[in-house]
Write a protein that holds these residues in place. Structure first.
Motif, PDB file in Angstrom:
ATOM      1  N   ARG A  61       0.736  -1.451   0.102  1.00  0.00           N
ATOM      2  CA  ARG A  61      -0.145  -0.086   0.189  1.00  0.00           C
ATOM      3  C   ARG A  61       0.780   0.976   0.022  1.00  0.00           C
ATOM      4  NH1 ARG A  61      -5.017   0.735   4.524  1.00  0.00           N
ATOM      5  NH2 ARG A  61      -5.806  -0.412   2.178  1.00  0.00           N
ATOM      6  N   LYS A  62       0.145   1.830  -0.941  1.00  0.00           N
ATOM      7  CA  LYS A  62       1.210   3.965  -1.251  1.00  0.00           C
ATOM      8  C   LYS A  62       0.633   4.387   0.010  1.00  0.00           C
ATOM      9  CE  LYS A  62       1.551   5.245  -5.171  1.00  0.00           C
ATOM     10  NZ  LYS A  62       1.127   5.513  -6.219  1.00  0.00           N
ATOM     11  N   PRO A  63       0.966   5.020   0.502  1.00  0.00           N
ATOM     12  CA  PRO A  63       0.988   6.491   1.364  1.00  0.00           C
ATOM     13  C   PRO A  63      -0.233   6.871   0.824  1.00  0.00           C
ATOM     14  CG  PRO A  63       3.075   6.922   1.061  1.00  0.00           C
ATOM     15  CD  PRO A  63       2.865   5.683   0.134  1.00  0.00           C
ATOM     16  N   SER A  64      -1.057   7.316  -0.487  1.00  0.00           N
ATOM     17  CA  SER A  64      -2.202   7.793  -0.443  1.00  0.00           C
ATOM     18  C   SER A  64      -3.195   6.336  -0.298  1.00  0.00           C
ATOM     19  CB  SER A  64      -2.462   7.386  -1.935  1.00  0.00           C
ATOM     20  OG  SER A  64      -1.850   6.140  -2.630  1.00  0.00           O
ATOM     21  N   GLY A  65      -3.053   5.585   0.168  1.00  0.00           N
ATOM     22  CA  GLY A  65      -4.051   4.119   0.070  1.00  0.00           C
ATOM     23  C   GLY A  65      -3.910   3.534  -1.240  1.00  0.00           C
ATOM     24  N   PRO A 160       8.961   2.939   4.876  1.00  0.00           N
ATOM     25  CA  PRO A 160       8.409   3.969   5.305  1.00  0.00           C
ATOM     26  C   PRO A 160       6.214   2.779   5.100  1.00  0.00           C
ATOM     27  CG  PRO A 160       8.168   4.347   3.469  1.00  0.00           C
ATOM     28  CD  PRO A 160       9.446   2.734   3.976  1.00  0.00           C
ATOM     29  N   THR A 161       5.476   3.715   5.962  1.00  0.00           N
ATOM     30  CA  THR A 161       4.152   2.763   6.058  1.00  0.00           C
ATOM     31  C   THR A 161       3.565   3.241   6.255  1.00  0.00           C
ATOM     32  OG1 THR A 161       4.397   2.171   8.610  1.00  0.00           O
ATOM     33  CG2 THR A 161       5.437   0.135   7.421  1.00  0.00           C
ATOM     34  N   VAL A 162       1.929   2.947   6.260  1.00  0.00           N
ATOM     35  CA  VAL A 162       0.558   4.042   6.537  1.00  0.00           C
ATOM     36  C   VAL A 162       0.358   3.533   7.804  1.00  0.00           C
ATOM     37  CG1 VAL A 162      -1.190   4.270   5.385  1.00  0.00           C
ATOM     38  CG2 VAL A 162       0.654   3.547   3.982  1.00  0.00           C
ATOM     39  N   ASP A 163      -0.310   4.294   8.389  1.00  0.00           N
ATOM     40  CA  ASP A 163      -0.799   4.700   9.824  1.00  0.00           C
ATOM     41  C   ASP A 163      -1.265   5.315   9.644  1.00  0.00           C
ATOM     42  OD1 ASP A 163      -1.103   4.045  12.473  1.00  0.00           O
ATOM     43  OD2 ASP A 163       0.143   5.517  12.760  1.00  0.00           O
ATOM     44  N   PHE A 164      -2.903   4.556   9.661  1.00  0.00           N
ATOM     45  CA  PHE A 164      -4.059   5.397   8.974  1.00  0.00           C
ATOM     46  C   PHE A 164      -4.572   5.027  11.056  1.00  0.00           C
ATOM     47  CE2 PHE A 164      -8.764   4.794   7.433  1.00  0.00           C
ATOM     48  CZ  PHE A 164      -8.844   5.949   7.411  1.00  0.00           C
TER      49      PHE A 164
END
Length: 211
Positions: A61-65, A160-164
Motif C-alpha cells: 500500500r502506498k501512502p495515498s492508500g 515507510p508504512t501507512v498509519d491510518f
C-alpha cells in the motif's frame, strides 16, 4: 545470518567484500512494509522432474492508500543447473591434487560431486522456485539491490508504512471502511474472495449493541 558474501571487488589498494541480503532479511523488510500475498495466484505454473516455474503475486500500500500489485516468476531448469554445476566442479577438480580428489580423476570427482549436488537441487527445487519468485516481488516493490558494500549495510533500512487511525465510533467511518475493504479485496484477490467474505455475514442476524 542477515547477509552473505557473494564476491569481492578491488577498492583502492585492497579488496572489499560484496554482500547480499539473505531470504530472512528480505522477508523482514517485506513484513515491515506490510506486503501482502495473493495466495490464490502465488502458485506453481508448471512442474516436472527437471523443471519448475513458480509465480508470486504480492502488493504493497502506498501512502495515498492505493495498492501496488506486482507479479514475478522464478524458473528452474535442472538440465541447465546440472551442466553449470558440472563445469564448476570440473574446474575445481583440476586445481586439486590426487589426495584431495580421493584418488579419483578430475572427471570422476566432478561427476560424483555433481551427482550429490543435484540430489539436493531435486529435493528442494519447488522451495527454491517459490522463494526466488517471492524475493523478486519484494526486491521490486522496495527497490532492494542484489549487492551491497559493508559500508552501505552499516546504515539502517527505513521502511515507510501507512498509519491510518480513524474514529471507529463514527458509523459513517465504519461503513466507509467496510466498503473500502471490500473494494481493496476485490482489486487484490478478485470478486470470488469478496463473496467468500460476505457469505458468512449474510447468514448472520442483526448484531446486538453492547455498551
Amino acid at each position: 545470518g542477515d547477509v552473505f558474501k557473494v564476491g569481492s571487488k578491488k577498492v583502492g589498494n585492497g579488496w572489499q567484500d560484496v554482500l547480499s541480503l539473505s531470504k530472512t532479511a528480505i522477508l523482514k523488510l517485506a513484513t515491515a512494509a506490510g506486503i501482502v500475498w495473493n495466495w490464490s495466484e502465488t502458485k506453481v505454473l508448471s512442474v516436472s522432474k527437471d523443471y519448475v516455474l513458480y509465480q508470486a503475486v504480492g502488493a504493497m500500500r502506498k501512502p495515498s492508500g492505493e495498492w501496488i500489485p506486482l507479479k514475478a516468476t522464478k524458473e528452474i531448469d535442472l538440465d541447465v543447473v546440472e551442466m553449470e554445476t558440472h563445469d564448476a566442479n570440473l574446474k575445481t577438480a583440476q586445481k586439486l591434487n590426487d589426495k584431495q580428489r580421493d584418488g579419483l580423476s578430475p572427471e570422476d570427482w566432478a561427476a560424483q560431486k555433481t551427482r550429490a549436488n543435484m540430489i539436493q537441487w531435486r529435493k528442494n527445487k519447488l522451495m527454491r522456485a517459490e522463494t526466488g519468485a517471492m524475493l523478486r516481488v519484494v526486491r521490486a516493490l522496495l527497490s532492494v539491490k542484489h549487492q551491497y558494500s559493508p559500508a552501505e549495510l552499516q546504515k539502517p533500512f527505513a521502511v515507510p508504512t501507512v498509519d491510518f487511525a480513524p474514529d471507529y465510533s463514527d458509523p459513517e467511518v465504519r461503513r466507509s471502511m467496510a466498503e473500502a475493504g471490500i473494494r481493496a479485496t476485490a482489486d487484490l484477490f478478485g470478486q470470488s474472495a469478496v463473496q467468500q467474505i460476505q457469505a458468512p455475514q449474510q447468514q448472520l442476524g442483526q448484531p446486538i449493541d453492547v455498551d
